[in-house]
Design an enzyme around this catalytic site. Structure first.
Site, PDB file in Angstrom:
ATOM      1  N   GLY A  41      15.833   2.489 -28.824  1.00  7.81           N
ATOM      2  CA  GLY A  41      16.767   1.378 -28.710  1.00  7.81           C
ATOM      3  C   GLY A  41      16.422   0.302 -29.725  1.00  7.81           C
ATOM      4  O   GLY A  41      15.778   0.573 -30.752  1.00  7.81           O
ATOM      5  N   ARG A  42      16.836  -0.940 -29.434  1.00  8.35           N
ATOM      6  CA  ARG A  42      16.604  -2.030 -30.387  1.00  8.35           C
ATOM      7  C   ARG A  42      15.121  -2.250 -30.657  1.00  8.35           C
ATOM      8  O   ARG A  42      14.695  -2.388 -31.810  1.00  8.35           O
ATOM      9  CB  ARG A  42      17.244  -3.319 -29.868  1.00  8.35           C
ATOM     10  CG  ARG A  42      18.762  -3.374 -29.994  1.00  8.35           C
ATOM     11  CD  ARG A  42      19.283  -4.751 -29.624  1.00  8.35           C
ATOM     12  NE  ARG A  42      19.091  -5.031 -28.207  1.00  8.35           N
ATOM     13  CZ  ARG A  42      20.051  -4.907 -27.285  1.00  8.35           C
ATOM     14  NH1 ARG A  42      21.239  -4.502 -27.643  1.00  8.35           N
ATOM     15  NH2 ARG A  42      19.807  -5.194 -26.019  1.00  8.35           N
ATOM     16  N   ILE A  43      14.324  -2.315 -29.584  1.00  2.00           N
ATOM     17  CA  ILE A  43      12.898  -2.596 -29.765  1.00  2.00           C
ATOM     18  C   ILE A  43      12.196  -1.403 -30.393  1.00  2.00           C
ATOM     19  O   ILE A  43      11.376  -1.568 -31.313  1.00  2.00           O
ATOM     20  CB  ILE A  43      12.251  -2.978 -28.420  1.00  2.00           C
ATOM     21  CG1 ILE A  43      12.905  -4.244 -27.856  1.00  2.00           C
ATOM     22  CG2 ILE A  43      10.751  -3.197 -28.592  1.00  2.00           C
ATOM     23  CD1 ILE A  43      12.443  -4.611 -26.454  1.00  2.00           C
TER      24      ILE A  43
ATOM     25  N   THR B 105       4.953  -1.154 -23.963  1.00  2.00           N
ATOM     26  CA  THR B 105       5.482  -2.511 -23.812  1.00  2.00           C
ATOM     27  C   THR B 105       6.793  -2.481 -23.046  1.00  2.00           C
ATOM     28  O   THR B 105       7.558  -3.451 -23.082  1.00  2.00           O
ATOM     29  CB  THR B 105       5.705  -3.173 -25.190  1.00  2.00           C
ATOM     30  OG1 THR B 105       6.579  -2.349 -25.974  1.00  2.00           O
ATOM     31  CG2 THR B 105       4.395  -3.368 -25.930  1.00  2.00           C
TER      32      THR B 105
ATOM     33  N   ARG C  81       7.817  -0.607 -19.348  1.00  2.00           N
ATOM     34  CA  ARG C  81       7.614  -0.836 -17.919  1.00  2.00           C
ATOM     35  C   ARG C  81       6.381  -0.066 -17.478  1.00  2.00           C
ATOM     36  O   ARG C  81       6.180   1.094 -17.858  1.00  2.00           O
ATOM     37  CB  ARG C  81       8.842  -0.398 -17.107  1.00  2.00           C
ATOM     38  CG  ARG C  81      10.047  -1.299 -17.257  1.00  2.00           C
ATOM     39  CD  ARG C  81       9.823  -2.659 -16.586  1.00  2.00           C
ATOM     40  NE  ARG C  81      10.955  -3.565 -16.798  1.00  2.00           N
ATOM     41  CZ  ARG C  81      11.009  -4.475 -17.756  1.00  2.00           C
ATOM     42  NH1 ARG C  81      10.000  -4.593 -18.604  1.00  2.00           N
ATOM     43  NH2 ARG C  81      12.060  -5.273 -17.861  1.00  2.00           N
TER      44      ARG C  81
ATOM     45  N   GLU D 101       1.895  -5.677 -11.485  1.00  2.00           N
ATOM     46  CA  GLU D 101       1.453  -6.800 -12.301  1.00  2.00           C
ATOM     47  C   GLU D 101       1.198  -7.996 -11.368  1.00  2.00           C
ATOM     48  O   GLU D 101       2.069  -8.329 -10.583  1.00  2.00           O
ATOM     49  CB  GLU D 101       2.507  -7.171 -13.349  1.00  2.00           C
ATOM     50  CG  GLU D 101       2.693  -6.094 -14.404  1.00  2.00           C
ATOM     51  CD  GLU D 101       3.713  -6.468 -15.467  1.00  2.00           C
ATOM     52  OE1 GLU D 101       4.296  -7.584 -15.365  1.00  2.00           O
ATOM     53  OE2 GLU D 101       3.947  -5.662 -16.364  1.00  2.00           O
TER      54      GLU D 101
ATOM     55  N   HIS E 152       1.528  -9.062 -19.999  1.00  2.00           N
ATOM     56  CA  HIS E 152       2.982  -9.023 -20.165  1.00  2.00           C
ATOM     57  C   HIS E 152       3.481 -10.224 -20.987  1.00  2.00           C
ATOM     58  O   HIS E 152       4.251 -11.062 -20.510  1.00  2.00           O
ATOM     59  CB  HIS E 152       3.682  -8.996 -18.802  1.00  2.00           C
ATOM     60  CG  HIS E 152       5.079  -8.439 -18.874  1.00  2.00           C
ATOM     61  ND1 HIS E 152       5.698  -7.824 -17.815  1.00  2.00           N
ATOM     62  CD2 HIS E 152       5.989  -8.409 -19.891  1.00  2.00           C
ATOM     63  CE1 HIS E 152       6.917  -7.454 -18.152  1.00  2.00           C
ATOM     64  NE2 HIS E 152       7.116  -7.798 -19.419  1.00  2.00           N
TER      65      HIS E 152
END
Length: 321
Positions: free
Chosen positions: A154-156, A235, A237, A266, A285
């Site tokens: 995707g974008r990341i 980075t 989930r 978390e 995070h």
């Protein structure tokens, strides 16, 4: 309109909410407990939430039928029962597209830190163990000309691939639900099956969403297919990685190292054995943690909330799958 904001967020968004709504903001650094969340949200017309807030049928029942909108201060929305919200006519919004570069930078930073054993080096200095330059000390993995495997283009994922391809000359392989001809052309990348990505990649970076198909996708079987010199970066989930299996892989040398900006849960419990491993770099995070990204997230979250309260379409609405 009565609104509950479940944590302090940047003033770029919060000031607009305060000037428009009867706004109650949770003041503590830790998130509200379940009981506190339900109590504070009861009777509200809108709620601005974080990933730590579970928004489900019980929540909707307790808040009341006047609830119009839930605006999540995050790209992800696994904390929200979107289908149940839609069934009740409650709009749900998220904050996509504004943390791509910030998160990509953290992924690359984690990759560098894990590959070059930076945590062990920092601990060596901090613990007063640094006595001399060691020819055999803290030898890590090279980056130039290696292969990066992107799980979820995707974008990341694309932003990470571009940084590593153009910065270190890495070859790019990836998994995706669909072909990415622009990425293929731009980066000379190849879409491959998951097992092939694991076996070919020197570095694996996770950028897919968490769903039933990806939960604990990285398990004992996956790690066994990776190179013993490989580095895993997450980075996305925490639930995508079986953390017990990761600990076994890191301890046994099945893979070289890992860098995590997300964990499940978390914060990572103090008893987690991953905390004690020198070849596991863990961050709290902070992927979206830049001024520009967090201000943009706050602005979008406010836009979604105020649009929902006014009965208008949300700029960034989440619909049931």
């Amino acid at each position: 309109m009565k609104v509950f904001v479940t944590r302090q967020i940047p003033d770029a968004g919060l000031d607009r909410i305060r000037t428009t709504c009867d706004c109650d903001v949770w003041p503590q650094p830790l998130p509200p407990s379940r009981d506190q969340l339900l109590e504070k949200s009861a009777g509200c017309d809108g709620v601005l939430t974080l990933l730590s807030d579970r928004i489900d049928a019980e929540f909707f029942d307790r808040v009341g039928p006047q609830l119009k909108v839930v605006s999540n201060f995050a790209v992800g929305y696994n904390n929200i029962d979107v289908a149940e919200a839609a069934r009740r006519g409650i709009a749900v919004g998220n904050t996509p597209g504004v943390l791509t570069d910030a998160t990509a930078d953290i992924a690359v930073g984690l990759l560098l830190a894990a590959a070059r054993r930076m945590r062990e080096g920092i601990d060596n200095v901090t613990n007063q163990q640094w006595k001399t330059w060691e020819p055999m000390g803290f030898i890590g993995q090279d980056l130039v000309g290696k292969t990066i495997g992107i799980v979820g283009m995707g974008r990341i994922g694309a932003a990470v691939a571009r940084r590593l391809h153009f910065g270190w000359g890495m070859s790019v392989v990836y998994t995706s639900r669909s072909d990415k001809p622009e990425i293929d052309s731009q980066l000379n990348a190849r879409r491959v099956e998951f097992s092939q990505l694991l076996s070919e990649s020197d570095f694996v970076s996770i950028h897919t969403d968490l769903n039933p198909a990806t939960e604990k996708l990285f398990n004992d079987s996956a790690f066994a297919q990776m190179k013993p010199t490989s580095v895993l970066i997450n980075t996305a989930r925490g639930g995508i990685v079986d953390q017990d299996a990761l600990h076994r892989a890191l301890q046994a040398g099945t893979i070289f190292s890992a860098g995590l900006d997300v964990t499940e849960p978390e914060p990572l419990p103090e008893s987690s054995p991953l905390r004690s491993l020198g070849n596991c770099v863990i961050l709290p995070h902070i992927g979206s943690g830049t001024v520009a990204s967090r201000d943009a997230m706050a602005t979008i979250a406010a836009d979604n909330l105020l649009a929902g309260l006014a009965g208008k379409p949300l700029p960034h609405r989440v619909d049931p799958a």
